[in-house]
Design a protein around this motif. Structure first.
Motif, PDB file in Angstrom:
ATOM      1  N   LEU A 194       0.850  -1.188   0.000  1.00 39.88           N
ATOM      2  CA  LEU A 194       0.000   0.000   0.000  1.00 39.88           C
ATOM      3  C   LEU A 194       0.885   1.236   0.000  1.00 39.88           C
ATOM      4  O   LEU A 194       1.709   1.421   0.900  1.00 39.88           O
ATOM      5  N   TYR A 195       0.748   2.062  -1.032  1.00 45.15           N
ATOM      6  CA  TYR A 195       1.312   3.408  -1.011  1.00 45.15           C
ATOM      7  C   TYR A 195       0.162   4.320  -0.624  1.00 45.15           C
ATOM      8  O   TYR A 195      -0.910   4.271  -1.236  1.00 45.15           O
ATOM      9  N   TYR A 196       0.372   5.110   0.403  1.00 42.83           N
ATOM     10  CA  TYR A 196      -0.666   6.018   0.857  1.00 42.83           C
ATOM     11  C   TYR A 196      -0.013   7.327   1.240  1.00 42.83           C
ATOM     12  O   TYR A 196       1.210   7.421   1.366  1.00 42.83           O
ATOM     13  N   GLY A 197      -0.829   8.345   1.397  1.00 41.89           N
ATOM     14  CA  GLY A 197      -0.216   9.601   1.757  1.00 41.89           C
ATOM     15  C   GLY A 197      -1.167  10.754   1.840  1.00 41.89           C
ATOM     16  O   GLY A 197      -2.384  10.603   1.716  1.00 41.89           O
ATOM     17  N   LEU A 198      -0.547  11.909   2.041  1.00 40.64           N
ATOM     18  CA  LEU A 198      -1.290  13.139   2.306  1.00 40.64           C
ATOM     19  C   LEU A 198      -0.824  14.262   1.399  1.00 40.64           C
ATOM     20  O   LEU A 198       0.377  14.497   1.271  1.00 40.64           O
ATOM     21  N   PHE A 199      -1.777  14.935   0.815  1.00 38.96           N
ATOM     22  CA  PHE A 199      -1.513  16.156   0.070  1.00 38.96           C
ATOM     23  C   PHE A 199      -1.743  17.312   1.035  1.00 38.96           C
ATOM     24  O   PHE A 199      -2.873  17.559   1.459  1.00 38.96           O
ATOM     25  N   PHE A 200      -0.656  17.972   1.419  1.00 39.26           N
ATOM     26  CA  PHE A 200      -0.727  19.177   2.251  1.00 39.26           C
ATOM     27  C   PHE A 200      -0.746  20.399   1.347  1.00 39.26           C
ATOM     28  O   PHE A 200      -0.547  20.290   0.133  1.00 39.26           O
ATOM     29  N   ALA A 201      -0.923  21.559   1.925  1.00 36.94           N
ATOM     30  CA  ALA A 201      -0.897  22.803   1.155  1.00 36.94           C
ATOM     31  C   ALA A 201       0.476  23.041   0.543  1.00 36.94           C
ATOM     32  O   ALA A 201       0.587  23.633  -0.531  1.00 36.94           O
ATOM     33  N   ASP A 202       1.535  22.569   1.206  1.00 39.06           N
ATOM     34  CA  ASP A 202       2.900  22.880   0.763  1.00 39.06           C
ATOM     35  C   ASP A 202       3.661  21.704   0.162  1.00 39.06           C
ATOM     36  O   ASP A 202       4.638  21.900  -0.560  1.00 39.06           O
ATOM     37  N   ILE A 203       3.242  20.474   0.442  1.00 38.37           N
ATOM     38  CA  ILE A 203       4.039  19.312   0.038  1.00 38.37           C
ATOM     39  C   ILE A 203       3.169  18.060   0.092  1.00 38.37           C
ATOM     40  O   ILE A 203       2.102  18.054   0.705  1.00 38.37           O
ATOM     41  N   ILE A 204       3.662  17.006  -0.513  1.00 40.26           N
ATOM     42  CA  ILE A 204       2.991  15.703  -0.476  1.00 40.26           C
ATOM     43  C   ILE A 204       3.875  14.760   0.328  1.00 40.26           C
ATOM     44  O   ILE A 204       5.082  14.703   0.103  1.00 40.26           O
ATOM     45  N   GLU A 205       3.280  14.056   1.287  1.00 40.26           N
ATOM     46  CA  GLU A 205       4.006  13.054   2.052  1.00 40.26           C
ATOM     47  C   GLU A 205       3.534  11.686   1.586  1.00 40.26           C
ATOM     48  O   GLU A 205       2.336  11.417   1.548  1.00 40.26           O
ATOM     49  N   ILE A 206       4.495  10.825   1.249  1.00 36.57           N
ATOM     50  CA  ILE A 206       4.189   9.490   0.744  1.00 36.57           C
ATOM     51  C   ILE A 206       4.677   8.458   1.759  1.00 36.57           C
ATOM     52  O   ILE A 206       5.800   8.543   2.255  1.00 36.57           O
ATOM     53  N   TYR A 207       3.811   7.492   2.054  1.00 31.55           N
ATOM     54  CA  TYR A 207       4.097   6.413   2.981  1.00 31.55           C
ATOM     55  C   TYR A 207       3.943   5.077   2.259  1.00 31.55           C
ATOM     56  O   TYR A 207       3.240   4.981   1.256  1.00 31.55           O
ATOM     57  N   LYS A 208       4.555   4.043   2.824  1.00 37.09           N
ATOM     58  CA  LYS A 208       4.473   2.708   2.228  1.00 37.09           C
ATOM     59  C   LYS A 208       4.346   1.677   3.351  1.00 37.09           C
ATOM     60  O   LYS A 208       5.080   1.727   4.329  1.00 37.09           O
ATOM     61  N   MET A 209       3.402   0.764   3.166  1.00 34.60           N
ATOM     62  CA  MET A 209       3.137  -0.271   4.162  1.00 34.60           C
ATOM     63  C   MET A 209       2.774  -1.562   3.425  1.00 34.60           C
ATOM     64  O   MET A 209       2.130  -1.506   2.381  1.00 34.60           O
ATOM     65  N   THR A 210       3.173  -2.698   3.962  1.00 34.47           N
ATOM     66  CA  THR A 210       2.756  -3.966   3.355  1.00 34.47           C
ATOM     67  C   THR A 210       1.366  -4.335   3.867  1.00 34.47           C
ATOM     68  O   THR A 210       0.928  -3.871   4.931  1.00 34.47           O
ATOM     69  N   SER A 211       0.717  -5.201   3.144  1.00 25.99           N
ATOM     70  CA  SER A 211      -0.611  -5.648   3.575  1.00 25.99           C
ATOM     71  C   SER A 211      -0.527  -6.402   4.898  1.00 25.99           C
ATOM     72  O   SER A 211      -1.484  -6.425   5.672  1.00 25.99           O
TER      73      SER A 211
END
Length: 184
Positions: A114-131
């Protein structure tokens, strides 16, 4: 039009998209960043041809939470507070400003990564987790709706973001980098 204005309009356009279109942008971003291929299966979004992993992509926009009840006395004020762009928070505010992003419709049996993350006003943070990590994720619930089996969710908010940053952070991406990535 200057490059900075073009990037600001680009960012604002992403943040204002309806949910499905916003999700498509996130999927294309992850596909290009990690050299993935499209899926031939509706159960997951992308495929990593190097590892044969099935990849799911889930992203959310970070907006300051508004818990005010709408009533006859404040309805116009509350409509004015509904503008997504006015409510977006910066990544540096994430642990102090109240927000709540729901990473939902997670079907762990259907994917490997799973690639998941957050779009902030200034930047995008990307996270990665296995099932396999998901059931132990802080705040994970394997029930999204009543009588629903096999589909779960977890929230990222001002009280849980530190956990995700410390355990699953993959990378930052600014909007200029995303613009250039999508242009290619």
């Amino acid at each position: 039009m200057s490059y900075d204005i073009e990037i600001e309009k680009f960012r604002d356009g992403i943040l204002m998209m309806n949910t499905r279109r916003f999700g498509n942008v996130a999927e294309i971003m992850i596909e290009k960043l990690y050299n993935l291929e499209g899926s031939d299966n509706l159960a997951f979004d992308k495929r990593d041809t190097n590892t044969n992993d099935r990849v799911e992509v889930k992203f959310s926009r970070t907006q300051e939470k508004n818990n005010d009840t709408i009533n006859i006395n404040n309805v116009i004020e509350q409509i004015g507070k509904a503008n997504v762009l006015d409510r977006m928070i910066k990544s540096t505010e994430a642990e102090v400003v109240e927000f709540d992003c729901n990473i939902q419709q997670i079907k762990c049996e259907e994917f490997d990564v799973l690639y998941y993350g957050l779009f902030f006003a200034d930047i995008i943070e990307i996270y990665k987790m296995t099932s396999h990590d998901i059931p132990n994720c802080q705040g994970y619930s394997n029930k999204q709706h009543r009588n629903n089996e096999g589909e779960g969710q977890f929230h990222i908010n001002n009280t849980s973001i530190k956990y995700h940053r410390e355990n699953f952070f993959e990378r930052f991406l600014n909007y200029s980098e995303l613009f250039e990535l999508l242009k290619d």
